[in-house]
Design an enzyme around this catalytic site. Structure first.
Site: not given
Length: 607
Positions: A296, A443-445, A450
Site C-alpha cells: 500500500r 489495487y491493494e484495496g 482505505q
C-alpha cells in the site's frame, strides 16, 4: 513522450533540509553506512539507471505488452536486459540484511530508489517491487531455515516474489478464500485453487518466483480466522538452494488491461502445488498484512510518480505550444500567439500537478522515517518500538494510499488536458500515464477500503480519535511560530491551525453520529479520507514553505533562490486553491445517510 529526469533537487531539499535525514540515519542501528556521500551516490546511480535504462522502455513496453503462450509469459523487448542490469547493480538488496546478501541500509533508501524507478517505468518496477513484500513477510514470520533458503536469491534479485490473495469469488473480502491446503504429513502441504490478479505472477525475468499464498487448512474455522499463509515456489528448491523440479502452479492466462500493460497480471492455478506454512496456522491474514501494508505504501508512491511524470510531460509542452493571446496582454510579442503557460487556467493545471508531486513526496518521505524506525524495532528485537511506529504508520498508510492515488490520477488527467487533443494521442505518452495511474486507486484495496480502514478501524475503533489528535497536535506545533507573522507564512500558519481544530471537531461529530447510525461510517469514509489528505498535505506544504523561507533569509540554501521562492509560491497556491476542497468533503461527510440508504434495492434500475 515525457523525457524523465529524476527530481534530485527536490529530493535533496526534503532529505537534507526539511527532514534532516542525516541525523535520522545516524540514530538508526542500521543507519551507520547511510552517510551523506553514500546517499548521494545512491541517488545519482538510481537516477542514471532510471533515466537511461528504464524510461526509454516505458512507451515501447506499453505498446508491445506482455505475451502469453502455453502457460509462459514473455515480457516486452528490453525488459530482460534491464532487469539483468538492475540485479547486477545490487539494487534489489539495498535495504535487506547483509547476512542474506543485502547492503543493510535503511528501508527509506529503497523507497527513494523505488520512486524514481516507478516514475520512469511503473510496469517494470512492479516485477522487483512485489518481491519486497514477499521478503518482508518471510523475514518477519519465516523460520530461520526458510530465511536461509529463500532470502539470498530474493535479495539478490535472482528470484522474484508475489502476493496471492484474490480469487474469482472474492477480492477485498478474504474471508471467502477457498484455496485449500492439505497437510501431507512431512511438514509440507498440497495447495489447490485459483488466484487472480497476481501482479508479476509469471514472467521470464527471473529463475524462480516465490508465491506467498493465502489458503485454508481442512479443519480451519470459517471466515478470516481460518486463513493460513504458505510459501509456494514456482520451482521447488533443493536443500542446497538450487532450483529443482517444476511445482504444479501454472499460469492459466494474463489479463488484458487498461494500463500497466508491460506488467504481467496472471491467473494462477494451483493443482496440488507443494507449499510450506509460514507463521501460525489460521493466522495467515495477520502475517499477510506485513505484505499488504508494504504494497500500500508502494502504491502511494505511484500517485506521486504519475503526478511527477505528467508534470514533466506537460510543463515543456506548455512552454512551447502557442495558442491565442493571454487575457492580460501580449507575452510573446515576437510570435503570433502566446505560449500556453501564460494562460491562467493552464498554470492552474500545472500547479496542481506540482502540488501533488512535491506535496505527496514530502508526505511519503516523512512516513518513510517512521518505517525506518519500525524496521529498527524488528532488527533490535524491541517489540514496543516496533508497535509504536507500526501504529503511527498505520494512521498514515490509508491516507497515503487513498488520497495520493486519487490525486495522482487527477494530475495524470490534467497532464492530458494541457496537451488538449494531442494528449489523447498515444505517441505523446500522456494518455499512457493516465491509463497506468487508473489502477492505483483500485489495487491493494480500493479508495473505499482505505477510507473504511482509516475511519472505521484506525480512528473510531482502535484509537477513538487519538491518531487524529496526535497529528493535529503536530500541525499546531508547526503553525505556532508564524501565527502572528505577516505575509504568506503567517496566513498559511493561521489556516493550518484553524484546520487542525476543525479536524478534531469533525472527527468527534462523526463519532457521535456513528453511534446512532452505523451506515454513516461507510457513507462518510471516503469524504473523511479526502478531507484528511488535504489537511495532511497542507501540513507538509507549510513545512516546506517555512524551510524554504529560512534558507532564503539566511542565504545558506544550496539551490538558487528561485527554487525556494517557487516552493513558497506553490504552497500559497495549495492553500488558496486546493485546501478549500476540504470544506466540500467535510460537508458531505456530515450529511445524513438517508439520501443514500432510503431507496429500496429493487428501485435501482436502468430502464
Amino acid at each position: 513522450m515525457p523525457q524523465y529526469k529524476a527530481p534530485l533537487r527536490d529530493m535533496r531539499f526534503l532529505l537534507n533540509d526539511v527532514f534532516d535525514y542525516t541525523s535520522h540515519y545516524a540514530s538508526l542501528s542500521n543507519g551507520g553506512e547511510a552517510t551523506p556521500d553514500m546517499v548521494e551516490a545512491i541517488l545519482e546511480g538510481a537516477a542514471t539507471f532510471c533515466e537511461e535504462v528504464l524510461a526509454p522502455l516505458n512507451l515501447s513496453g506499453d505498446q508491445e505488452g506482455c505475451h502469453f503462450e502455453n502457460g509462459n509469459v514473455t515480457t516486452p523487448k528490453g525488459f530482460k536486459e534491464a532487469y539483468k542490469e538492475y540485479v547486477a547493480g545490487g539494487w534489489q538488496g539495498l535495504s535487506h540484511e547483509v547476512k542474506h546478501g543485502g547492503q543493510g541500509l535503511p528501508m527509506s533508501l529503497n523507497l527513494l530508489k523505488a520512486e524514481m524507478m516507478g516514475t520512469a517505468n511503473w510496469s517494470f518496477t512492479m516485477y522487483p517491487g512485489l518481491s519486497l513484500g514477499c521478503m518482508n513477510t518471510i523475514m518477519q514470520y519465516g523460520t530461520e531455515a526458510q530465511k536461509d533458503l529463500y532470502m539470498p536469491p530474493l535479495v539478490s534479485g535472482e528470484w522474484t516474489g508475489t502476493m496471492c490473495l484474490t480469487e474469482p469469488q472474492c477480492g477485498t473480502d478474504l474471508g471467502q478464500v477457498k484455496t485449500k491446503a492439505e497437510p501431507v504429513g512431512d511438514g509440507t502441504y498440497k495447495l489447490t485453487g485459483t488466484k487472480i490478479f497476481i501482479s508479476a505472477g509469471e514472467h521470464d525475468l527471473a529463475d524462480n518466483i516465490i508465491h506467498i499464498v493465502l489458503a485454508r487448512l481442512p479443519d480451519a474455522p470459517k471466515g478470516t480466522r481460518g486463513i493460513s499463509l504458505f510459501i509456494v515456489p514456482k520451482f521447488l528448491v533443493n536443500a542446497d538452494g538450487s532450483v529443482g523440479e517444476r511445482n504444479p502452479v501454472v499460469c492459466g492466462s494474463i489479463e488484458h488491461k487498461m494500463g500497466i500493460r508491460a506488467s504481467a497480471t496472471a491467473v494462477l492455478n494451483f493443482d496440488g502445488a507443494v507449499g510450506y506454512m509460514i507463521a501460525e496456522p489460521n493466522k495467515g491474514l495477520e502475517a499477510m498484512f506485513t505484505f499488504m501494508n508494504t504494497a500500500r505504501i508502494g502504491t502511494a508512491v505511484q500517485g506521486v510518480a504519475h503526478a511527477e511524470l505528467s508534470y514533466q510531460g506537460s510543463l515543456p509542452y506548455a512552454k512551447e505550444r502557442r495558442s491565442m493571446r493571454a487575457l492580460s496582454g501580449k507575452k510573446d510579442a515576437e510570435h503570433t500567439a502566446d505560449a500556453l503557460i501564460w494562460h491562467a487556467d493552464v498554470r492552474r493545471m500545472l500547479l496542481i500537478q506540482k502540488c501533488v508531486a512535491e506535496g505527496g513526496r514530502a508526505m511519503i518521505y516523512h512516513a518513510a522515517k517512521l518505517a525506518d524506525n519500525m524496521v529498527n524495532g524488528v532488527l533490535e528485537g524491541n517489540k514496543a518500538k516496533y508497535e509504536e511506529f507500526d501504529d503511527k504508520l498505520g494512521f498514515y498508510t490509508p491516507i497515503l494510499k487513498g488520497f495520493l492515488t486519487e490525486m495522482g490520477l487527477e494530475a495524470a488527467n490534467l497532464g492530458m488536458q494541457v496537451f488538449g487533443g494531442h494528449g489523447y494521442i498515444k505517441e505523446h505518452g500522456m494518455e499512457q500515464i493516465a491509463r497506468d495511474a487508473r489502477i492505483s486507486t483500485l489495487y491493494e484495496g480500493t479508495t473505499g477500503i482505505q477510507a473504511l480502514d482509516l475511519l472505521g478501524r484506525k480512528v473510531l475503533l482502535t484509537t477513538k480519535g487519538k491518531c487524529v489528535r496526535e497529528f493535529t497536535g503536530d500541525m499546531l506545533n508547526l503553525a505556532k511560530p508564524n501565527l502572528l507573522s505577516g505575509g504568506a507564512l503567517g496566513k498559511m500558519a493561521r489556516q493550518l491551525a484553524s484546520r487542525a481544530i476543525q479536524w478534531n471537531v469533525l472527527t468527534t461529530r462523526i463519532m457521535l453520529r456513528a453511534a446512532k447510525d452505523r451506515d454513516l461510517v461507510s457513507s462518510a469514509s471516503v469524504d473523511f479520507l479526502m478531507y484528511s489528505g488535504y489537511l495532511m498535505m497542507a501540513h507538509f506544504w507549510l513545512l516546506q514553505a517555512q524551510k524554504a523561507s529560512e534558507l532564503l533569509a539566511s542565504g545558506k540554501g544550496k539551490e538558487p533562490a528561485d527554487f525556494y521562492k517557487a516552493k513558497i509560491q506553490t504552497a500559497e497556491f495549495y492553500f488558496e486553491r486546493l485546501l478549500p476542497r476540504a470544506d466540500g468533503h467535510k460537508k458531505s461527510a456530515l450529511a445524513p445517510t438517508s439520501a443514500i440508504m432510503a431507496m429500496d434495492a429493487e428501485h435501482f434500475t436502468f430502464q
